[in-house]
Design a protein around this motif. Structure first.
Motif, PDB file in Angstrom:
ATOM      1  N   ALA A  31       7.151  -0.329 -10.721  1.00  0.00           N
ATOM      2  CA  ALA A  31       5.753  -0.401 -10.296  1.00  0.00           C
ATOM      3  C   ALA A  31       5.178  -1.793 -10.554  1.00  0.00           C
ATOM      4  N   TYR A  32       5.684  -2.454 -11.584  1.00  0.00           N
ATOM      5  CA  TYR A  32       5.206  -3.802 -11.903  1.00  0.00           C
ATOM      6  C   TYR A  32       5.845  -4.862 -11.013  1.00  0.00           C
ATOM      7  N   LEU A  33       6.915  -4.491 -10.312  1.00  0.00           N
ATOM      8  CA  LEU A  33       7.649  -5.445  -9.486  1.00  0.00           C
ATOM      9  C   LEU A  33       7.359  -5.276  -8.004  1.00  0.00           C
ATOM     10  N   SER A  34       6.335  -4.529  -7.681  1.00  0.00           N
ATOM     11  CA  SER A  34       5.967  -4.295  -6.284  1.00  0.00           C
ATOM     12  C   SER A  34       4.465  -4.488  -6.136  1.00  0.00           C
ATOM     13  N   GLY A  35       3.951  -4.294  -4.943  1.00  0.00           N
ATOM     14  CA  GLY A  35       2.514  -4.424  -4.728  1.00  0.00           C
ATOM     15  C   GLY A  35       2.033  -5.842  -4.925  1.00  0.00           C
ATOM     16  N   TYR A  36       1.161  -6.044  -5.912  1.00  0.00           N
ATOM     17  CA  TYR A  36       0.575  -7.358  -6.150  1.00  0.00           C
ATOM     18  C   TYR A  36       1.636  -8.398  -6.515  1.00  0.00           C
ATOM     19  N   PHE A  37       2.768  -7.963  -7.056  1.00  0.00           N
ATOM     20  CA  PHE A  37       3.795  -8.901  -7.510  1.00  0.00           C
ATOM     21  C   PHE A  37       4.353  -9.740  -6.361  1.00  0.00           C
ATOM     22  N   LEU A  67       2.827 -14.558  -1.738  1.00  0.00           N
ATOM     23  CA  LEU A  67       3.350 -15.683  -0.962  1.00  0.00           C
ATOM     24  C   LEU A  67       3.654 -16.878  -1.869  1.00  0.00           C
ATOM     25  N   GLY A  68       2.962 -16.989  -2.970  1.00  0.00           N
ATOM     26  CA  GLY A  68       3.224 -18.030  -3.948  1.00  0.00           C
ATOM     27  C   GLY A  68       3.664 -17.425  -5.261  1.00  0.00           C
ATOM     28  N   ASN A  69       3.334 -18.042  -6.369  1.00  0.00           N
ATOM     29  CA  ASN A  69       3.848 -17.620  -7.670  1.00  0.00           C
ATOM     30  C   ASN A  69       2.865 -16.811  -8.509  1.00  0.00           C
ATOM     31  N   TYR A  70       1.756 -16.365  -7.910  1.00  0.00           N
ATOM     32  CA  TYR A  70       0.779 -15.608  -8.692  1.00  0.00           C
ATOM     33  C   TYR A  70       1.407 -14.346  -9.294  1.00  0.00           C
ATOM     34  N   GLY A  71       2.112 -13.565  -8.468  1.00  0.00           N
ATOM     35  CA  GLY A  71       2.705 -12.314  -8.954  1.00  0.00           C
ATOM     36  C   GLY A  71       3.638 -12.522 -10.126  1.00  0.00           C
ATOM     37  N   GLN A  99       0.829  -1.208   0.000  1.00  0.00           N
ATOM     38  CA  GLN A  99       0.000   0.000   0.000  1.00  0.00           C
ATOM     39  C   GLN A  99       0.862   1.256   0.000  1.00  0.00           C
ATOM     40  N   LEU A 100       1.971   1.221   0.764  1.00  0.00           N
ATOM     41  CA  LEU A 100       2.888   2.361   0.796  1.00  0.00           C
ATOM     42  C   LEU A 100       3.456   2.624  -0.595  1.00  0.00           C
ATOM     43  N   LEU A 101       3.929   1.576  -1.253  1.00  0.00           N
ATOM     44  CA  LEU A 101       4.493   1.734  -2.590  1.00  0.00           C
ATOM     45  C   LEU A 101       3.418   2.174  -3.575  1.00  0.00           C
ATOM     46  N   GLY A 102       2.216   1.634  -3.422  1.00  0.00           N
ATOM     47  CA  GLY A 102       1.119   2.014  -4.306  1.00  0.00           C
ATOM     48  C   GLY A 102       0.804   3.498  -4.217  1.00  0.00           C
ATOM     49  N   LYS A 103       0.738   4.022  -2.984  1.00  0.00           N
ATOM     50  CA  LYS A 103       0.468   5.452  -2.788  1.00  0.00           C
ATOM     51  C   LYS A 103       1.603   6.305  -3.333  1.00  0.00           C
ATOM     52  N   THR A 104       2.835   5.820  -3.164  1.00  0.00           N
ATOM     53  CA  THR A 104       3.993   6.570  -3.656  1.00  0.00           C
ATOM     54  C   THR A 104       4.004   6.609  -5.180  1.00  0.00           C
ATOM     55  N   TYR A 105       3.691   5.481  -5.806  1.00  0.00           N
ATOM     56  CA  TYR A 105       3.640   5.462  -7.266  1.00  0.00           C
ATOM     57  C   TYR A 105       2.500   6.332  -7.783  1.00  0.00           C
ATOM     58  N   THR A 106       1.397   6.399  -7.053  1.00  0.00           N
ATOM     59  CA  THR A 106       0.305   7.286  -7.456  1.00  0.00           C
ATOM     60  C   THR A 106       0.774   8.736  -7.478  1.00  0.00           C
ATOM     61  N   LYS A 107       1.527   9.147  -6.448  1.00  0.00           N
ATOM     62  CA  LYS A 107       2.081  10.503  -6.410  1.00  0.00           C
ATOM     63  C   LYS A 107       3.046  10.732  -7.572  1.00  0.00           C
ATOM     64  N   TYR A 108       3.850   9.723  -7.852  1.00  0.00           N
ATOM     65  CA  TYR A 108       4.810   9.829  -8.962  1.00  0.00           C
ATOM     66  C   TYR A 108       4.073   9.998 -10.290  1.00  0.00           C
ATOM     67  N   TYR A 109       3.049   9.169 -10.532  1.00  0.00           N
ATOM     68  CA  TYR A 109       2.299   9.263 -11.783  1.00  0.00           C
ATOM     69  C   TYR A 109       1.596  10.620 -11.911  1.00  0.00           C
ATOM     70  N   GLU A 110       1.073  11.125 -10.808  1.00  0.00           N
ATOM     71  CA  GLU A 110       0.433  12.437 -10.837  1.00  0.00           C
ATOM     72  C   GLU A 110       1.446  13.527 -11.161  1.00  0.00           C
ATOM     73  N   TYR A 111       2.654  13.359 -10.644  1.00  0.00           N
ATOM     74  CA  TYR A 111       3.715  14.328 -10.947  1.00  0.00           C
ATOM     75  C   TYR A 111       4.078  14.270 -12.429  1.00  0.00           C
ATOM     76  N   VAL A 112       4.213  13.053 -12.980  1.00  0.00           N
ATOM     77  CA  VAL A 112       4.494  12.904 -14.406  1.00  0.00           C
ATOM     78  C   VAL A 112       3.388  13.553 -15.230  1.00  0.00           C
ATOM     79  N   ASP A 113       2.136  13.351 -14.818  1.00  0.00           N
ATOM     80  CA  ASP A 113       1.007  13.984 -15.505  1.00  0.00           C
ATOM     81  C   ASP A 113       1.158  15.500 -15.537  1.00  0.00           C
ATOM     82  N   SER A 114       1.547  16.073 -14.389  1.00  0.00           N
ATOM     83  CA  SER A 114       1.678  17.533 -14.307  1.00  0.00           C
ATOM     84  C   SER A 114       2.836  18.031 -15.164  1.00  0.00           C
ATOM     85  N   VAL A 115       3.919  17.256 -15.199  1.00  0.00           N
ATOM     86  CA  VAL A 115       5.063  17.611 -16.050  1.00  0.00           C
ATOM     87  C   VAL A 115       4.641  17.607 -17.518  1.00  0.00           C
TER      88      VAL A 115
END
Length: 289
Positions: A214-220, A223-227, A173-189
């Motif tokens: 972003a693809y290597l964190s969160g859901y990735f 506990l098993g191999n789903y990610g 969740q921490l990484l997800g919120k941080t990436y959301t801020k990053y994407y919003e910053y990219v949008d503004s740029v």
């Protein structure tokens, strides 16, 4: 005693001189050059989606959407096109799956299209192709294995991939919120900075690396191999197919390829092309600087 010091000093000097001599090894690429492999030059350019269809997970808010058809944006976009033109591409590859559809769109493209269609395929791909008098542009986007599996047997797929859980939900969740801020910053740029600077920011090494993160964190991190299995059969598979589609177009060594895709694709595509003996990567940012 002075003789001992002198000898020690001489040994130290000889050791340092020896240490400074570096063994020169044969470059890896030279093996392929000796075998007659001539790499084709390729430039990758990651972009935001000008029309803001908001089909991705992250949605761009209205206040961070640029009117790419405005007089100022068109003027700034020309600077981006000028950089690519310096590279002198002979083939242009776009984020589209249907070659017949793309052929018809490009054939119908005229000055009115360029003034009315806020799409990066048109505003960058078609515009450049017309200016360079290229007869066609290439559709190289692709689907992915997991979608094909799902269409064939969704119940089996859900059974195989749907049982794992996220290993650390708090960190995810921490990484997800941080990436959301990053994407919003990219949008503004992309909305407010000069376009040439926005493109340079999106395509710099750190941006590409951590954007892929972003693809290597969160859901990735499961506990098993789903990610890993989901990422491999969805995102990685799609980009490997894109890379393969470029190869299937059979570019000649003397060609100069230009590939335009959403900038989330660029890290994996860059890895593929810079790792292949068949291609030589040309950096947009090095020319832009």
């Amino acid at each position: 005693m002075s003789k001992i010091i002198s000898v020690f000093f001489l040994i130290t000097i000889c050791f340092q001189a020896s240490a400074q001599k570096q063994t020169k090894f044969k470059s890896v690429r030279s093996f392929f050059a000796d075998a007659g492999v001539k790499p084709t030059k390729i430039m990758l350019l990651g972009t935001f989606h000008f029309a803001y269809q908001n089909l991705d997970v992250h949605k761009t808010t209205k206040n961070n959407q640029r009117d790419i058809l405005s007089l100022q944006s068109q003027k700034e976009l020309q600077r981006v096109l000028d950089v690519v033109r310096i590279y002198k591409p002979t083939r242009i590859y776009l984020e589209a799956k249907d070659q017949h559809w793309l052929d018809s769109c490009y054939a119908a493209c005229n000055d009115a299209t360029l003034k009315s269609q806020p799409n990066e395929r048109v505003q960058i791909g078609f515009r450049l192709a017309r200016e360079l008098k290229l007869s066609k542009v290439y559709a190289v986007d692709a689907g992915n294995l997991i979608t094909e599996w799902n269409d064939a047997d969704s119940l089996l797929l859900n059974k195989l991939l749907g049982s794992d859980s996220i290993a650390d939900k708090g960190h995810a969740q921490l990484l997800g919120k941080t990436y959301t801020k990053y994407y919003e910053y990219v949008d503004s740029v992309c909305a407010k900075a000069p376009l040439i600077d926005a493109f340079k920011y999106m395509n710099e090494t750190e941006s590409l690396q951590l954007n892929h993160g972003a693809y290597l964190s969160g859901y990735f991190n499961t506990l098993g191999n789903y990610g890993p299995d989901f990422l491999a059969t969805w995102w990685i598979d799609r980009n490997l197919r894109i890379y393969n589609n470029v190869m299937l177009s059979k570019p000649a060594p003397e060609d100069r390829l230009f590939v335009l895709f959403g900038f989330g694709h660029i890290p994996l595509l860059k890895h593929c092309f810079e790792s292949s003996p068949d291609f030589e990567l040309v950096e947009f940012n090095k020319i832009a600087n």
